[in-house]
Design an enzyme around this catalytic site. Structure first.
Site, PDB file in Angstrom:
ATOM      1  N   GLY A 141       0.799  -1.223   0.000  1.00  8.49           N
ATOM      2  CA  GLY A 141       0.000   0.000   0.000  1.00  8.49           C
ATOM      3  C   GLY A 141       0.831   1.272   0.000  1.00  8.49           C
ATOM      4  N   SER A 145      -6.821  -9.694  -1.825  1.00  9.11           N
ATOM      5  CA  SER A 145      -7.104  -8.695  -0.779  1.00  9.11           C
ATOM      6  C   SER A 145      -6.157  -7.493  -0.856  1.00  9.11           C
ATOM      7  CB  SER A 145      -7.013  -9.339   0.608  1.00  9.11           C
ATOM      8  OG  SER A 145      -5.682  -9.728   0.873  1.00  9.11           O
ATOM      9  N   LEU A 197      -5.726  -5.774  -3.680  1.00  4.77           N
ATOM     10  CA  LEU A 197      -6.121  -4.913  -4.800  1.00  4.77           C
ATOM     11  C   LEU A 197      -6.771  -3.581  -4.408  1.00  4.77           C
ATOM     12  CD1 LEU A 197      -7.344  -7.677  -7.288  1.00  4.77           C
ATOM     13  CD2 LEU A 197      -5.095  -6.580  -7.163  1.00  4.77           C
ATOM     14  N   ARG A 239      -5.987  -1.455  -2.234  1.00  5.03           N
ATOM     15  CA  ARG A 239      -5.052  -0.390  -1.843  1.00  5.03           C
ATOM     16  C   ARG A 239      -3.751  -0.439  -2.638  1.00  5.03           C
ATOM     17  NH1 ARG A 239      -4.978  -4.349   1.605  1.00  5.03           N
ATOM     18  NH2 ARG A 239      -3.017  -5.247   2.296  1.00  5.03           N
ATOM     19  N   CYS A 289      -0.437  -8.020  12.854  1.00  3.55           N
ATOM     20  CA  CYS A 289      -0.419  -6.714  12.198  1.00  3.55           C
ATOM     21  C   CYS A 289      -0.864  -6.802  10.750  1.00  3.55           C
ATOM     22  CB  CYS A 289       0.981  -6.119  12.267  1.00  3.55           C
ATOM     23  SG  CYS A 289       1.501  -5.790  13.946  1.00  3.55           S
ATOM     24  N   CYS A 293      21.088   2.885  23.611  1.00  8.21           N
ATOM     25  CA  CYS A 293      20.801   2.344  22.274  1.00  8.21           C
ATOM     26  C   CYS A 293      21.882   1.343  21.882  1.00  8.21           C
ATOM     27  CB  CYS A 293      20.750   3.479  21.251  1.00  8.21           C
ATOM     28  SG  CYS A 293      20.680   2.886  19.548  1.00  8.21           S
ATOM     29  N   CYS A 303      23.829   3.413  18.959  1.00  3.30           N
ATOM     30  CA  CYS A 303      24.375   4.751  19.236  1.00  3.30           C
ATOM     31  C   CYS A 303      24.877   4.878  20.661  1.00  3.30           C
ATOM     32  CB  CYS A 303      23.316   5.837  19.062  1.00  3.30           C
ATOM     33  SG  CYS A 303      22.361   5.715  17.574  1.00  3.30           S
TER      34      CYS A 303
HETATM   35 ZN   LIG Z   1      20.374   4.747  18.234  1.00  2.00          ZN
END
Ligand SMILES: [Zn+2]
Length: 362
Positions: free
Chosen positions: A38, A66, A68, A70, A189, A246, A249
């Site tokens: 999509g 299903s 089609l 979008r 999802c 993180c 990072c």
């Molecule tokens: Zn990061």
């Protein structure tokens, strides 16, 4: 028929932000679009038409009925064929200046680096968390700007990660260190209902941001997530910063207040005891109805919030400490106790909830 660049791209050339120099940049650029669903079906035609040198389409899926409503690059007779191949067939005639290259296989650890390395800008149009993280990490390694978007029901989110810049800002893993567990997606999802226009609108936004990145016309900065409620046409922004914890990072040092639970790991904390509210991930534990009625609690200002539904029974992934809130601190405490019982100890409930915070401010 063939046209001169002046005839075809006149409306770009007339823009001060593009002009001859900007169009030349587009002419030299290759865009990688991962996902021809999509989002991708909406972004791709605009990228091809804009006059890029090359657009690479990476998608390993086959077209299903299903899709089609979008995924408007495909028609009835295309069902069962590879999305990347059909998309390339439809797009190639739009603009002979642009080479459209299908890669009819999923993004994997084996091909991500080679694909990302060829692109000047990368569009994440996938609906798969693992592919999203794989693509993100490859963009960061190769210093390629990444335009990412996602949709859920009527809401869309879009962010641009400027890994091409010397100070690239926070990455996605500063916000979410790891993909959520599969069980965290309520009902799966990929099987959620969606109106075709919602991913299409976000896909057009992605194409817009990708072109602005290429011509350097004020695209979003890293660390800003734009949310849009397509039904109400309301947009709002939340921001996030580089996280010391993180995995990409991080400095390995704990952020003040962010990794250690306030009060030595208490299951509840009062707002006034939080030294750095922005260091936490804020999780909205209110009911769906309450969240729909007041999606952005004013009491929390510009703090980054997400909903408890994003996490499964095991709680949010490790990384930043999470502050869970609801209206009065009852539901949130219940949820925190549940998650702590499951071994997820980096969660704390906001004592008194939004009501207490609201009263404190007035
Ligand atoms: Zn990061």
């Amino acid at each position: 028929m063939t046209f001169t660049p002046d005839e075809r791209y006149r409306r770009h050339l007339q823009l001060a932000a593009i002009g001859e120099a900007g169009q030349a940049r587009l002419r030299g650029a290759c865009a990688l679009v991962v996902g021809a669903g999509g989002l991708g079906c909406a972004a791709l035609p605009l990228l091809v038409a804009a006059g890029l040198r090359q657009v690479i389409i990476c998608d390993g899926d086959r077209i299903e009925p299903s899709n089609l409503p979008r995924q408007v690059l495909y028609g009835d007779d295309d069902v069962g064929r590879a999305k990347a191949d059909v998309a390339a067939e439809r797009l190639a005639p739009l603009n002979r200046d642009c080479a459209v290259t299908p890669v009819a296989m999923p993004l994997t650890a084996g091909n991500a680096d080679a694909l990302v390395g060829r692109a000047a800008v990368v569009i994440d149009a996938t609906d798969d968390f693992n592919a999203r993280y794989l693509l993100h990490d490859a963009c960061r390694r190769h210093q390629r700007p990444l335009v990412t978007a996602a949709v859920h029901h009527d809401e869309g989110q879009l962010a641009v990660l400027r890994f091409d810049r010397a100070s690239s800002g926070p990455c996605w893993r500063c916000l979410w260190p790891a993909p959520p567990a599969a069980a965290a997606c309520d009902g799966g999802c990929r099987d959620q209902g969606i109106l075709g226009t919602v991913p299409a609108l976000l896909g057009v936004w992605q194409a817009d941001q990708a072109l602005r990145v290429l011509v350097d016309d004020a695209p979003l900065d890293s660390g800003t997530l734009v949310h849009v409620d397509v039904r109400t046409m309301e947009t709002w922004r939340t921001t996030w910063d580089v996280s010391p914890t993180c995995p990409l990072c991080g400095t390995g040092e704990a952020a003040p207040g962010a990794t250690a639970a306030p009060g030595g790991g208490d299951e509840e904390a009062r707002w006034e005891d939080l030294h750095a509210p922005e260091a936490f991930l804020w999780i909205d534990a209110r009911t769906d109805a309450d969240q729909a009625a007041d999606p952005r609690p004013a009491a929390l200002g510009a703090l980054f919030t997400c909903t408890w539904r994003q996490f499964g029974a095991a709680g949010p992934p490790p990384g930043r400490h999470c502050m869970v809130f609801c209206g009065h601190g009852v539901r949130s405490l219940e949820l925190v106790r549940h998650w702590r019982g499951a071994g997820c100890l980096h969660v704390t409930s906001l004592k008194g909830g939004l009501a207490a915070q609201r009263n404190r401010r007035t």
